[in-house]
Design a protein around this motif. Structure first.
Motif, mmCIF file in Angstrom:
data_model
loop_
_atom_site.group_PDB
_atom_site.id
_atom_site.type_symbol
_atom_site.label_atom_id
_atom_site.label_comp_id
_atom_site.label_asym_id
_atom_site.label_seq_id
_atom_site.Cartn_x
_atom_site.Cartn_y
_atom_site.Cartn_z
ATOM 1 N N GLY A 160 7.645 -35.204 -21.684
ATOM 2 C CA GLY A 160 7.471 -36.383 -20.849
ATOM 3 C C GLY A 160 6.470 -36.146 -19.734
ATOM 4 N N PHE A 161 5.912 -37.238 -19.217
ATOM 5 C CA PHE A 161 4.909 -37.129 -18.162
ATOM 6 C C PHE A 161 5.513 -36.540 -16.890
ATOM 7 C CE2 PHE A 161 2.630 -38.980 -14.526
ATOM 8 C CZ PHE A 161 1.351 -38.506 -14.783
ATOM 9 N N GLY A 162 6.713 -36.930 -16.552
ATOM 10 C CA GLY A 162 7.341 -36.417 -15.341
ATOM 11 C C GLY A 162 7.703 -34.949 -15.419
ATOM 12 N N SER A 163 7.726 -34.377 -16.618
ATOM 13 C CA SER A 163 8.098 -32.969 -16.779
ATOM 14 C C SER A 163 6.889 -32.038 -16.783
ATOM 15 C CB SER A 163 8.893 -32.784 -18.078
ATOM 16 O OG SER A 163 8.099 -33.156 -19.200
ATOM 17 N N ILE A 164 5.688 -32.556 -16.493
ATOM 18 C CA ILE A 164 4.489 -31.712 -16.465
ATOM 19 C C ILE A 164 4.558 -30.800 -15.243
ATOM 20 C CG2 ILE A 164 1.983 -31.705 -16.205
ATOM 21 C CD1 ILE A 164 1.869 -34.315 -17.715
ATOM 22 N N ARG A 165 4.523 -29.493 -15.485
ATOM 23 C CA ARG A 165 4.567 -28.498 -14.411
ATOM 24 C C ARG A 165 3.415 -27.502 -14.488
ATOM 25 N NH1 ARG A 165 7.267 -31.884 -13.069
ATOM 26 N NH2 ARG A 165 9.459 -31.916 -12.453
ATOM 27 N N SER A 166 2.592 -27.594 -15.522
ATOM 28 C CA SER A 166 1.482 -26.653 -15.685
ATOM 29 C C SER A 166 0.419 -27.304 -16.552
ATOM 30 C CB SER A 166 1.960 -25.339 -16.319
ATOM 31 O OG SER A 166 2.431 -25.566 -17.640
#
Length: 656
Positions: free
Chosen positions: A85-91
């Protein structure tokens, strides 16, 4: 918007007495003033209604549901892989995973729910089968130069490069990578394109950009190629994903911007913006009705501008001493800007629509129009807010509203003094919280967040556990002392100031005759006259009842003003002159109420016979109050004479 009719004093006409002498007679202007005020109120209500129709015509509930549907599609993770998901992008790895998966799945709808392949007209994608994808999507990044920050000498041997946070001077515009396509070359944007204000900085509108093909398979291949050739580097600070859709069912454009920021700390921060706007204004019959309301709004503004210009010419600098006049000018300026932008937006949409949609393989930049449309909506929202506030100007004849405004004006100095003391303590606690908890608690991570967090504490919305976990000693001390001093002490002081002032104002208003009955009488008389003219009601025989009520209240109000002047008089001559003038005015009012062709004693007796019990009681109460004020004035004069005598004796002793 106030009428230009000037408020005048009582009109004076002339009446021929029995001896042939011309005697002045004072006629009441209170009713004329009330009629003028009511006419202004009616005109302003019509203007406000027209403005409300325009503002509510710009928005609809469909905008919210369209934003909700598309945000759910692109932002929330799928059930198969929560990390995509877009909100789970961390890197950067998460970004490529999202771009090659959920992003392309949301952009290209080429199959029906039963996996049947759809026949797409001109190879166009319809998101959720209803929202046409305009052109293609665009992906853009901004980078910073290497060695844009200072490295401590001890670490030179351990670090090869240093990339600072993004700012315009540090932006990298040189070619990189394969250097053969537009995605490897910097592209400057138009000077009119708005910059983006993100969480970590203010980003320009240029950058390294590319567009996705019309085919989903080709888009996958291009994204894989860019990932394998390291399109995202250490210097990358932000990536924008832009695309637009159009829903013909509800005539709404949805301009979408997905933003991934890569701060200098590492990691990634995501944000998104969904702008549902109505760029094609005149399609249905209701839209043409709104167009007629827009024309009426322009006529109102032109009329109000002329009226305010006349007032400025007449009053000159006195005009700018009224807060209502400043509010008037603010409404006119915002309205003029809104009209100018509405015309500009309509022309620009007509010119750009064909150009943007002429080639289906390029990205149509509707973000420019959507950004200014949102600013226009905000401008109109502020305009109608102040337009509603201005209603208080026209309800000042109401006793409750007058008490409210008098309370606020009377306690203004006390509130300003209290506000200085309040914000000294408030900002002291804000800085304490920022320095102690800023590195541990999100609510205190910036000084602005500290201010908003403390307002939430006052309202009872606060997470005490996070503060206590950040500092087990200073956390509870900060919380307890802040609640005690700000909530229990300062806020109660503020309420006490308002309460005491309101009690004083209410006590003062109890001895002042109300004018509300005059408004009711005027409404009743106007309605009766209208019904009589429409032959819906028979004319009443006694038509002077309302006149008597209005004039008796005017006489009472004037009597009270003269009583106040009399109590502050300095000499007996002024008192006697005021009494004689008051008796003459009273006689003239009686003559005005009961005119006759001859001035005889019989007329006076006849006029006296029409004095009502209520009028007699009012006159009696004011006479008693006059006696009290005269006694108070005599006592004051005696004290002054005594003080003067003491000063005279002291001066005599000093001279000896």
């Amino acid at each position: 918007m106030e009428s230009s009719v000037a408020r005048q004093g009582p009109a004076v006409d002339q009446r021929l007495s029995g001896s042939g002498a011309v005697k002045p007679r004072v006629s009441c202007s209170r009713e004329l003033e009330l009629k003028t005020t009511l006419r202004e109120v009616v005109i302003y209500i019509v203007f406000l209604t027209d403005l409300c129709i325009l503002t509510f015509g710009m928005v609809s509930t469909d905008m919210y549901y369209l934003n909700k549907v598309l945000s759910h599609l692109f932002l929330e993770p799928s059930s198969e892989d929560d990390r995509s998901g877009f909100g789970s992008i961390r890197s950067r790895d998460d970004f490529w995973r999202f771009a090659e998966g959920p992003l392309l799945d949301g952009l290209y709808w080429d199959k029906w729910y039963n996996n049947m392949t759809l026949t797409l007209q001109n190879n166009n994608s319809h998101i959720y089968y209803e929202n046409l994808l305009l052109g293609v999507a665009q992906i853009r990044q901004l980078k910073v130069h290497n060695n844009t920050c200072s490295i401590y000498p001890y670490f030179h041997t351990f670090l090869e490069g240093c990339y600072s946070e993004y700012h315009y001077q540090a932006e990298d515009r040189s070619d990189f990578g394969l250097r053969n396509e537009s995605e490897w070359k910097y592209t400057s944007a138009s000077s009119l394109s708005p910059w983006y204000w993100g969480s970590m900085g203010l980003y320009s509108s240029g950058g390294y950009m590319f567009t996705l093909p019309k085919s989903k398979q080709e888009s996958v291949e291009k994204l894989v190629f860019l990932r394998q050739n390291s399109w995202l580097t250490r210097g990358t600070r932000v990536v924008f994903i832009d695309f637009s859709t159009y829903n013909a069912n509800i005539n709404l454009f949805c301009v979408i911007k997905l933003v991934v920021e890569f701060p200098a700390t590492g990691g990634a921060l995501t944000s998104s913006h969904f702008y549902s706007v109505k760029l094609l204004r005149y399609v249905t019959y209701y839209d043409y009705f709104l167009a007629s309301c827009e024309i009426a709004f322009c006529l109102f503004i032109i009329t109000f501008i002329i009226q305010e210009a006349i007032k400025i010419v007449k009053l000159k600098m006195e005009y700018f001493r009224s807060a209502w006049n400043w509010l008037e000018l603010l409404l006119l300026v915002v309205s003029i800007l809104a009209i100018a932008f509405n015309i500009y937006r309509t022309v620009q949409v007509s010119l750009l629509m064909e150009e943007l949609l002429s080639d289906a393989h390029v990205y149509p930049d509707f973000y420019f129009l959507a950004f200014w449309q949102v600013l226009y909506n905000n401008m109109i929202a502020v305009n109608i807010f102040f337009a509603w506030i201005k209603i208080f100007k026209y309800v000042s004849f109401n006793k409750t509203m007058t008490q409210l405004s008098s309370t606020l004006s009377r306690c203004a100095k006390d509130i300003i003094g209290f506000a200085i003391m309040f914000f000294i303590i408030f900002f002291a606690y804000a800085q304490l919280g920022y320095l102690v908890f800023g590195s541990q608690v999100e609510e205190f991570s910036t000084f602005q967040n500290c201010i908003f967090t403390q307002f939430r504490i006052v309202l009872g919305d606060f997470n005490f556990e996070t503060v206590e976990a950040a500092n087990r000693i200073l956390g509870p001390i900060y919380f307890i002392t802040f609640v005690f001093f700000v909530f229990f002490v300062l806020l109660n002081m503020f309420l006490a100031i308002i309460n005491d002032t309101y009690s004083e104002v209410k006590a003062d208003f109890e001895v002042i005759p109300t004018q509300e009955l005059q408004i009711r009488d005027l409404f009743r008389r106007s309605c009766n006259k209208a019904l009589v003219k429409l032959k819906l009601k028979k004319p009443e025989m006694d038509t002077n009842a309302a006149d008597e009520s209005l004039e008796s209240k005017e006489f009472s109000a004037t009597e009270r003003e003269d009583i106040s002047k009399l109590s502050n008089g300095d000499s007996a001559n002024e008192k006697s002159h005021l009494k004689s003038s008051k008796l003459q005015e009273g006689e003239e009012k009686i003559c005005q109420k009961y005119p006759s062709t001859e001035d005889t004693v019989t007329d006076s007796v006849t006029a006296q016979s029409y004095v009502s019990t209520a009028e007699f009681q009012q006159l009696f109460s004011y006479t008693a109050q006059l006696g009290k004020e005269l006694n108070s004035t005599n006592a004051t004069l005696r004290r002054i004479m005594k003080s003067m005598q003491q000063l005279k004796d002291t001066a005599g002793k000093t001279a000896q």
